[in-house]
Design a protein around this motif. Structure first.
Motif, PDB file in Angstrom:
ATOM      1  N   HIS A   1       7.743  13.341 -13.582  1.00 55.16           N
ATOM      2  CA  HIS A   1       6.201  13.788 -12.612  1.00 55.16           C
ATOM      3  C   HIS A   1       6.536  13.493 -10.407  1.00 55.16           C
ATOM      4  CE1 HIS A   1       6.711   9.007 -11.456  1.00 55.16           C
ATOM      5  NE2 HIS A   1       6.856   9.098 -13.339  1.00 55.16           N
ATOM      6  N   GLU A   2       5.516  13.364 -10.610  1.00 56.76           N
ATOM      7  CA  GLU A   2       5.266  13.498  -9.072  1.00 56.76           C
ATOM      8  C   GLU A   2       5.658  11.766  -8.790  1.00 56.76           C
ATOM      9  OE1 GLU A   2       5.957  14.441  -6.328  1.00 56.76           O
ATOM     10  OE2 GLU A   2       4.647  15.869  -5.894  1.00 56.76           O
ATOM     11  N   ASN A   3       6.216  11.806  -7.087  1.00 57.33           N
ATOM     12  CA  ASN A   3       5.993  10.368  -6.738  1.00 57.33           C
ATOM     13  C   ASN A   3       4.410   9.967  -7.141  1.00 57.33           C
ATOM     14  OD1 ASN A   3       5.153  11.921  -4.708  1.00 57.33           O
ATOM     15  ND2 ASN A   3       5.260  10.031  -3.670  1.00 57.33           N
ATOM     16  N   ASP A   4       5.215   8.555  -8.218  1.00 59.39           N
ATOM     17  CA  ASP A   4       3.105   7.484  -8.208  1.00 59.39           C
ATOM     18  C   ASP A   4       2.213   7.499  -7.189  1.00 59.39           C
ATOM     19  OD1 ASP A   4       1.954   6.148  -9.343  1.00 59.39           O
ATOM     20  OD2 ASP A   4       3.228   5.341  -9.944  1.00 59.39           O
ATOM     21  N   ARG A   5       1.644   7.744  -6.858  1.00 62.98           N
ATOM     22  CA  ARG A   5       0.799   7.781  -5.669  1.00 62.98           C
ATOM     23  C   ARG A   5      -0.997   7.024  -6.382  1.00 62.98           C
ATOM     24  NH1 ARG A   5       1.716  13.362  -4.513  1.00 62.98           N
ATOM     25  NH2 ARG A   5      -0.099  14.297  -5.671  1.00 62.98           N
ATOM     26  N   SER A   6      -0.541   6.369  -7.266  1.00 62.14           N
ATOM     27  CA  SER A   6      -1.699   6.247  -8.240  1.00 62.14           C
ATOM     28  C   SER A   6      -2.573   4.475  -7.150  1.00 62.14           C
ATOM     29  CB  SER A   6      -1.810   5.226  -9.229  1.00 62.14           C
ATOM     30  OG  SER A   6      -0.101   4.566 -10.009  1.00 62.14           O
ATOM     31  N   ALA A   7      -1.277   4.061  -6.772  1.00 59.78           N
ATOM     32  CA  ALA A   7      -1.972   2.973  -5.690  1.00 59.78           C
ATOM     33  C   ALA A   7      -3.051   3.664  -5.015  1.00 59.78           C
ATOM     34  CB  ALA A   7      -1.184   2.045  -4.994  1.00 59.78           C
ATOM     35  N   THR A   8      -3.207   4.619  -4.543  1.00 61.09           N
ATOM     36  CA  THR A   8      -4.215   5.002  -3.585  1.00 61.09           C
ATOM     37  C   THR A   8      -5.448   6.400  -4.362  1.00 61.09           C
ATOM     38  OG1 THR A   8      -2.655   7.024  -3.122  1.00 61.09           O
ATOM     39  CG2 THR A   8      -2.858   4.989  -1.413  1.00 61.09           C
TER      40      THR A   8
ATOM     41  N   ALA B   1      -1.153  12.690   6.372  1.00 66.64           N
ATOM     42  CA  ALA B   1       0.198  11.357   7.319  1.00 66.64           C
ATOM     43  C   ALA B   1       0.124  10.665   5.578  1.00 66.64           C
ATOM     44  CB  ALA B   1      -1.352  10.839   7.695  1.00 66.64           C
ATOM     45  N   THR B   2      -0.362  10.347   4.674  1.00 68.77           N
ATOM     46  CA  THR B   2       0.413   9.698   4.039  1.00 68.77           C
ATOM     47  C   THR B   2       1.893  10.159   3.385  1.00 68.77           C
ATOM     48  OG1 THR B   2      -1.406   8.477   3.551  1.00 68.77           O
ATOM     49  CG2 THR B   2       0.577   7.781   2.098  1.00 68.77           C
TER      50      THR B   2
ATOM     51  N   ILE C   1       4.927   2.998   1.101  1.00 66.60           N
ATOM     52  CA  ILE C   1       4.329   3.397   1.662  1.00 66.60           C
ATOM     53  C   ILE C   1       2.173   3.103   1.185  1.00 66.60           C
ATOM     54  CG2 ILE C   1       2.668   4.930   3.151  1.00 66.60           C
ATOM     55  CD1 ILE C   1       5.741   4.110   3.816  1.00 66.60           C
ATOM     56  N   ARG C   2       1.634   2.488   1.215  1.00 67.77           N
ATOM     57  CA  ARG C   2       0.221   2.104   1.345  1.00 67.77           C
ATOM     58  C   ARG C   2       0.090   1.754  -0.502  1.00 67.77           C
ATOM     59  NH1 ARG C   2      -4.160   6.178   3.186  1.00 67.77           N
ATOM     60  NH2 ARG C   2      -5.863   5.252   1.838  1.00 67.77           N
ATOM     61  N   GLY C   3       1.256   1.347  -1.425  1.00 70.46           N
ATOM     62  CA  GLY C   3       1.505   1.438  -2.463  1.00 70.46           C
ATOM     63  C   GLY C   3       2.469   2.214  -3.036  1.00 70.46           C
ATOM     64  N   TRP C   4       2.636   3.348  -2.732  1.00 61.95           N
ATOM     65  CA  TRP C   4       2.919   4.631  -3.439  1.00 61.95           C
ATOM     66  C   TRP C   4       4.314   4.187  -3.932  1.00 61.95           C
ATOM     67  CZ3 TRP C   4       2.507  10.084  -0.470  1.00 61.95           C
ATOM     68  CH2 TRP C   4       0.947  10.421  -0.367  1.00 61.95           C
TER      69      TRP C   4
END
Length: 192
Positions: free
Chosen positions: A79-86, A96-97, A109-112
């Motif tokens: 899977h893609e990098n886990d960005r569920s935090a945002t 930007a993130t 970064i921002r919980g990613w």
């Protein structure tokens, strides 16, 4: 004989902020781009199609695999990098993130998921597939973020967004299955 391994990112998706990002599917443009690739015959040596478990990657893989007359193996950890935090971010905020994600690979970064961890994960998945030694070319279908991390690993480059796929997605790079030598950087899927 050395076979070719291609890592292909899914093309355009239907963006719907009300649906979790991993469940987004291909847009009509993304589907049409993928279907156009199946007519070239350039993937005829492909014996394995391996996909991330995200819907957009599976849809891309299934279109190509159906034309090749082979099945799709789904590997959830691709899977893609886990960005569920945002969750969903508007385009400017996402860019930007993502710049911070690649620019500070050892920081969440921002919980990613950290870039270094996502890179270890995707490289591990690919190495697991290649260790089987199955004859024939391999098509890996996934995502731009982890695809860039994979490219950096095999090209011997530091993690940097400068090595990201071309805008719009639906890009691939290739490397040899034995030596893990990068044959070329990112190209549009229409060049397959």
């Amino acid at each position: 004989m050395t076979n070719v391994v291609r890592y292909l990112t899914h093309p355009q998706v239907t963006i719907d902020p009300s649906i979790p990002v991993p469940e987004w599917g291909l847009s009509q443009i993304g589907r049409a781009r993928t279907e156009s690739v199946t007519a070239t015959g350039r993937l005829s040596g492909t014996r394995q199609v391996i996909s991330s478990g995200e819907r957009k990657a599976i849809e891309t893989a299934e279109i190509i695999a159906a034309k090749l007359g082979i099945g799709v193996e789904v590997r959830e950890a691709m899977h893609e990098n886990d960005r569920s935090a945002t969750g969903f971010l508007v385009p400017d905020e996402f860019e930007a993130t993502a710049n911070q994600f690649f620019g500070q690979p050892h920081v969440s970064i921002r919980g990613w998921e950290r870039a270094v961890d996502a890179q270890l994960r995707i490289v591990g998945e690919v190495e697991h597939v290649l260790a089987r030694g199955t004859p024939g070319d391999v098509l890996l279908v996934g995502h731009g973020g982890v695809g860039t991390l994979l490219y950096c690993h095999y090209a011997g480059l530091a993690i940097d967004r400068a090595h990201d796929q071309l805008a719009g997605g639906g890009c691939f790079f290739a490397f040899t299955s034995q030596e893990r030598r990068v044959l070329h950087g990112w190209r549009r899927l229409e060049e397959l």
